[in-house]
Motif scaffolding. Structure first.
Motif, mmCIF file in Angstrom:
data_model
loop_
_atom_site.group_PDB
_atom_site.id
_atom_site.type_symbol
_atom_site.label_atom_id
_atom_site.label_comp_id
_atom_site.label_asym_id
_atom_site.label_seq_id
_atom_site.Cartn_x
_atom_site.Cartn_y
_atom_site.Cartn_z
ATOM 1 N N VAL A 487 100.890 31.805 56.641
ATOM 2 C CA VAL A 487 100.886 32.584 55.401
ATOM 3 C C VAL A 487 99.623 32.301 54.599
ATOM 4 N N TYR A 488 99.295 31.040 54.443
ATOM 5 C CA TYR A 488 98.165 30.703 53.573
ATOM 6 C C TYR A 488 96.817 31.040 54.203
ATOM 7 N N ALA A 489 96.711 30.999 55.511
ATOM 8 C CA ALA A 489 95.466 31.437 56.146
ATOM 9 C C ALA A 489 95.252 32.923 55.886
ATOM 10 N N GLN A 490 96.350 33.719 55.983
ATOM 11 C CA GLN A 490 96.237 35.144 55.692
ATOM 12 C C GLN A 490 95.920 35.377 54.215
ATOM 13 N N ALA A 523 92.112 27.290 53.630
ATOM 14 C CA ALA A 523 93.451 27.175 53.053
ATOM 15 C C ALA A 523 94.225 25.990 53.612
ATOM 16 N N LEU A 524 93.868 25.542 54.806
ATOM 17 C CA LEU A 524 94.632 24.494 55.467
ATOM 18 C C LEU A 524 94.112 23.103 55.148
ATOM 19 N N GLY A 525 93.059 23.013 54.333
ATOM 20 C CA GLY A 525 92.598 21.736 53.820
ATOM 21 C C GLY A 525 91.728 20.898 54.715
ATOM 22 N N PRO A 526 90.738 21.474 55.439
ATOM 23 C CA PRO A 526 89.824 20.624 56.192
ATOM 24 C C PRO A 526 88.827 19.894 55.298
ATOM 25 N N ALA A 527 88.690 20.316 54.043
ATOM 26 C CA ALA A 527 87.751 19.669 53.119
ATOM 27 C C ALA A 527 88.131 18.206 52.934
ATOM 28 N N THR A 528 87.120 17.358 52.778
ATOM 29 C CA THR A 528 87.362 15.919 52.623
ATOM 30 C C THR A 528 87.010 15.483 51.207
#
Length: 807
Positions: A487-490, A523-528
Motif C-alpha cells: 500500500v505505501y509503495a503505491q 516509503a519502506l524506509g531504506p534511509a539511514t
C-alpha cells in the motif's frame, strides 16, 4: 606756422600723468611662444583646470607608492622585532570543559590530555609523507608563510566557499604550540611573524616534528603517537602508508572523519584518504604500483576514557557535535577547554531513560549462553515538541565499551517509521490515487503481497509484505496499523517520491540523509537517519507541523565570564496543521489497535509507529504524546568489528520487532518521564474526510496469534501482564487487527488466509489463494481489486536501489 606735426592733445577732463621712473617695458610680441620672465626660451607651466585638477600626477603616484612601501617595510620590521616567540602553551594551558544538566548539576568534565611526544625518527616515513601530502606538499622548499594561500583562503571564507586556514605547516605548528585556536586578527598577525622567526631559528625537521606532536587527531589523541595507538594500536614508527594516510586525513576534520564514531561519513573520509595517497604519488613518495596495492585500513573500535563512562561520554560527544556542526565553536578551539556548557538535558528524564532500557532489554540479556545477545545495542532520544529541547538521550551500553553514539549515528535503516511521512506528504500535497480519489485515512488501497506498483516509469517494482501476507482491499488507516508495504509503495508513487522526500526534510530529516532517494522504495524506509533525526521529525508532527531544529545547549560561557553567542531558534509551519494532525490521528490507531499496542502501557494518549530494518538488524518505535516525542531503536552490532548483525534469536525471541522491546522501552520511559504532569489529549484539526467511519462492532472468534507485531512478526505483541508476546509461550491480547489464518473484523479489512484455504472467514466466498474482506461491507472477495494488478513473481527486485523493506 611750423611744418612739424603738433602732438595731439588729450581729451578734455583728463589730467596728464607724471612719467613713471625707470625704463618702460617693451610691448609684448603679437604672436609666438611665451617665455618665463628672465628665462628666455623656457615654456611657462600651464595651470591644471577642470577635472584634471583631481587626477594625481605621476610624481604624486610614485611618491605615494614609495611612502607606502617604506611604511610596510617599517611596520614589518617593527612587528618582527616586537613579536617574540612565546613559551609553549599546548598541554600546559589546556583546561577542562565542564558540562551541566539543565538544573545546573554537573554532567561531566573532560580535560585529560592524551599525548606522548616522539622524535621524527620514531615516526614512519610513510606517515610523515602522508601528512605532508595532506597539509603542505612543498613544506621543505617553501617559506614559512604563503601570502598567496592566505589571501585565497581569506577570499574563499568571505565569499562563502568555506572556512580555510591558508596556513603552512609552520603556521599551524605555531598556532598549536605557541598560540591558540581563536580566530582573531591579533592572533593571525602574531602567527605570521612568529612563523617567519621560527623558520630562521629552527630546521624544517624540527618544525615537522613539533607539528606532528601537537596536532589533534580526535579520540582525545594529541600527537601522532597517541593517534597511532588510539586508532590502530601501534606505535607511530610502525604506521603504514594506508594508516598514515588515514591519520593525515583526520587532521582536516578529526571527529567528523572518524569512520567508527560517524560511519555515515565514511565516503567523505575515503575521499580525503585517496586525496592524500594520490598526493604522495605526485610527490614521488609512492610509486603508482605501490599506490594501486594499498587498501583502506579501517581503524579499531574506540574506547572512551574512564571519566566518560556510562552515558556521560555519549552526551558530551553529542553536545560537542552540536556546538561544532552549528559553528558555535570550532573543534580546535573547543579542545583548548575553558568552556562551561549548560545543556537542555534533564537529569530525572535521563535517569528514567537509562532505567527503561536496562529494565526492558539489558537486564534480560544472556550473553554467556546466547552469542546474539552480545550484539544487542539501543539508542534513544526524547524531545520537547514545543521548544525543540533534547530532554534525554540514551547513547549505548557504555562509552568506555562502545565509542559510537547509537542516538546520533546514521547507518541503520529506519524501516516503516518512515511511512507516516508518506501520508503527511499526501495530505500536504492534496494527492490522489491513480483513479483520482483523494488520499485520506479511509481511502481504499490494494494490500496484496508483491502487488506491482502502478504509475511508476522507472521500472517494475513489486515489494513484499512482511511474511508474504496479502491483505487485499484495505483502508490507509488499516494499512498503517498493519504497516503494509504494498500500500505505501503505491502511495509514494501516487504522491510523487520527490514530494515525499521534500516533506521528510521539511519535518526534520537532514537533506543529506544517506539513502534518502526519490523512488517508490522511499516509503519502506531504506534511509539511514539517526534516532535524533527521527525524534526531530516526529516532534514536528506532535507540534502540529511547526518545525524548529533541535537544541542541546542552553548556555555557554568561556572562562566563567564571557557568554558565547548561541544561534536563535526559528520555528515555522513546514507542513500544514491538517497534514500533521491527520497523521497523528492515524498513528493513534497504531497504538490503539495496530502494531504499537505495547505503547499503551505509558498510560497516556499516544501516537506512534513501529519499524524494522532489513534482515532485522534494527527495530524501531517512534511515538509521541502531546508534550513529549521519543524515538527508540534496538540495534544489532558486533562488538569487535562494528559490523551490523541480525537480531534473530536475541533475548530468546525468534525476532525483534518495533512493537516489542522498543515500544516497551518507550512506554516505560514516557510513563516515568511524565508521571508528575497531567495527561493531555491531542488537539487535532483533521483533513476533510479523515474521520473514522462508524463500523459495526465485531469480536474475532479467536485471539490474534500475530497481531501487535510489526507486520506479522512473532515478537511484537504484549500480554496483559507486560510479558513479550508472540511465540514465547504467552497469550497475546486480542485486538481488532488483521490476522493471518484467522477471522478479521469487517471494520478492518476482512480476512486473509496465507496458505490458500481461508480459515474462519466471514460473510463471503472463497476465491484464488485467500479471502479478503471489504472494510465497508464486511464481505469477502478474492484477489486484488480497486487499484491495479495483483502481485508479480516472488523475489522480483527490478530496480537498482529499490528493495523491499520490512516494516
Amino acid at each position: 606756422m611750423s611744418d612739424k606735426p603738433q602732438p595731439q592733445q588729450r581729451s578734455q577732463g583728463w589730467a596728464p600723468r607724471e612719467p613713471e621712473p625707470g625704463p618702460r617695458p617693451a610691448p609684448a610680441p603679437a604672436a609666438g611662444p611665451q617665455t618665463a620672465p628672465g628665462k628666455p626660451g623656457k615654456k611657462q607651466k600651464r595651470k591644471r583646470t577642470g577635472w584634471r585638477r583631481f587626477v594625481p600626477t605621476w610624481r604624486m603616484l610614485l611618491g605615494t607608492l614609495l611612502g607606502a612601501l617604506l611604511l610596510v617595510i617599517g611596520l614589518f620590521a617593527l612587528g618582527y622585532f616586537l613579536v617574540k616567540i612565546p613559551p609553549a602553551n599546548a598541554a600546559a594551558t589546556k583546561q577542562s570543559n565542564v558540562y551541566l544538566y539543565a538544573d545546573g548539576s554537573q554532567l561531566a568534565r573532560d580535560g585529560d590530555v592524551n599525548r606522548e611526544n616522539v622524535s621524527l625518527a620514531q615516526i614512519s616515513k610513510d606517515a610523515q609523507h602522508a601528512t605532508l601530502a595532506a597539509e603542505d606538499r612543498d613544506f621543505y622548499t617553501e617559506s614559512a608563510v604563503d601570502p598567496k594561500a592566505m589571501l585565497r583562503a581569506g577570499w574563499n571564507t568571505v565569499t562563502g566557499k568555506g572556512r580555510q586556514s591558508g596556513s603552512t605547516i609552520t603556521q599551524q605548528y605555531v598556532k598549536n604550540y605557541y598560540l591558540g585556536q581563536e580566530q582573531t586578527v591579533t592572533r593571525k598577525v602574531k602567527e605570521f611573524f612568529i612563523s617567519i622567526k621560527l623558520d630562521r631559528e629552527k630546521s624544517k625537521d624540527d618544525i615537522l616534528e613539533g607539528y606532528l606532536n601537537t596536532s589533534y587527531y580526535g579520540r582525545n589523541a594529541y600527537g601522532i603517537q597517541a593517534a597511532a595507538q588510539a586508532y590502530y594500536g601501534v606505535d607511530a614508527r610502525r604506521l603504514t602508508a594506508a594508516q598514515g594516510a588515514y591519520l593525515a586525513a583526520l587532521l582536516n576534520a578529526p571527529s567528523e572523519y572518524d569512520v567508527i564514531a560517524h560511519p555515515e561519513n565514511k565516503a567523505a573520509a575515503l575521499a580525503r584518504w585517496n586525496y592524500v595517497l594520490d598526493g604522495m604519488v605526485k610527490k614521488k613518495w609512492l610509486t603508482p604500483a605501490e599506490r594501486a596495492r594499498i587498501t583502506f585500513a579501517p581503524p579499531k573500535q574506540a574506547k572512551g576514557s574512564a571519566g566518560m563512562s556510562g552515558q556521560r561520554g555519549y552526551l558530551v560527544q553529542a553536545v560537542n557535535d552540536y556546538l561544532t556542526s552549528n559553528r558555535i565553536i570550532d573543534e580546535d578551539t573547543l579542545t583548548t577547554g575553558g568552556y562551561r556548557v549548560t545543556t537542555t538535558l534533564q537529569k530525572p528524564k535521563q535517569d528514567a531513560f537509562v532505567k527503561a532500557v536496562n529494565d526492558q532489554v539489558m537486564d534480560q540479556l544472556d550473553k554467556k549462553n546466547r552469542k546474539v545477545d552480545t550484539y544487542v545495542r539501543a539508542g534513544g532520544v526524547a524531545i520537547d515538541p514545543s521548544s525543540g529541547k533534547v530532554l534525554a538521550m540514551y547513547g549505548g551500553i557504555d562509552y568506555t565499551q562502545q565509542y559510537v553514539n547509537n542516538a546520533t549515528r546514521r547507518d541503520y535503516q529506519v524501516g516503516s517509521t518512515f511511512k507516516p511521512f508518506v501520508f503527511t506528504s499526501a495530505v500536504q500535497n492534496d494527492s490522489q490515487t491513480q483513479d483520482g480519489r483523494a488520499i485520506t485515512p479511509n481511502t481504499i488501497y490494494d494490500g496484496t503481497d508483491q502487488r506491482s506498483v502502478e504509475g511508476w516509469n522507472g521500472g517494475l517494482y513489486a515489494p513484499e509484505n512482511e511474511d508474504g501476507v496479502s491483505y487485499g482491499d484495505i483502508t490507509v488507516r488499516t494499512a498503517t496499523d498493519k504497516s503494509v508495504n504494498s500500500v505505501y509503495a503505491q502511495m509514494a508513487v501516487d504522491v510523487g517520491p520527490a514530494k515525499v522526500e521534500k516533506t521528510a526534510v521539511a519535518l526534520g530529516l537532514p537533506a543529506g540523509t544517506p539513502d534518502l532517494t526519490a523512488s517508490p522504495s522511499i516509503a519502506l524506509g531504506p534511509a539511514t537517519a539517526s534516532v535524533l533525526d527521527m525524534a526531530e521529525a516526529y516532534a514536528t508532527l506532535a507540534n502540529h507541523g511547526r518545525h524548529g531544529t533541535y537544541t542541546l545547549v542552553e548556555k555557554v560561557t568561556k572562562d566563567g565570564e564571557e557568554d558565547v553567542e548561541l544561534p536563535a531558534r526559528s520555528v515555522r509551519q513546514t507542513v500544514s496543521r491538517e497534514a500533521a494532525d491527520t497523521t497523528t490521528s492515524m498513528l493513534q490507531s497504531v497504538v490503539d489497535g495496530g502494531t504499537g499496542q505495547a505503547a499503551q502501557a505509558a498510560g497516556r494518549p499516544a501516537a506512534g509507529k513501529t519499524g524494522t530494518a532489513e534482515e532485522d538488524t534494527a527495530a524501531w518505535f517512534a511515538g509521541y504524546t502531546p508534550d513529549l516525542a521519543t524515538v527508540v531503536s534496538v540495534m544489532g552490532q558486533d562488538p569487535e568489528t562494528g559490523a551490523h548483525k541480525s537480531l534473530y534469536g536475541a533475548l530468546g525471541q525468534p525476532r525483534i520487532n518495533g512493537g516489542g522491546y522498543p515500544a516497551q522501552i518507550w512506554a516505560q520511559f514516557t510513563g516515568d518521564a511524565l508521571e508528575d504532569t497531567e495527561a493531555a489529549d491531542f488537539d487535532l484539526r483533521l483533513q476533510p474526510g479523515a474521520e473514522e467511519p462508524d463500523y459495526p462492532s465485531y469480536e474475532p472468534s479467536e485471539p490474534d496469534a500475530t497481531d501487535g507485531q510489526d507486520d506479522g512478526g512473532t515478537d511484537g505483541d504484549e500480554d496483559e501482564d507486560g510479558t513479550q508476546g508472540g511465540t514465547n509461550g504467552s497469550t497475546p491480547a486480542p485486538t481488532n487487527g488483521q490476522t493471518q489464518g484467522q477471522t478479521q473484523s469487517p471494520a478492518n479489512g476482512g480476512t486473509n488466509s496465507s496458505g490458500g484455504t481461508p480459515s474462519g472467514t466471514t460473510g463471503g466466498a472463497t476465491t484464488g489463494g485467500g479471502t479478503t474482506g471489504s472494510p465497508t461491507s464486511g464481505g469477502t472477495t478474492g484477489g486484488a481489486t480497486n487499484g491495479g494488478t495483483t502481485g508479480t513473481t516472488p523475489g522480483v527486485d527490478p530496480l537498482s536501489g529499490l528493495t523491499s523493506r520490512k516494516p
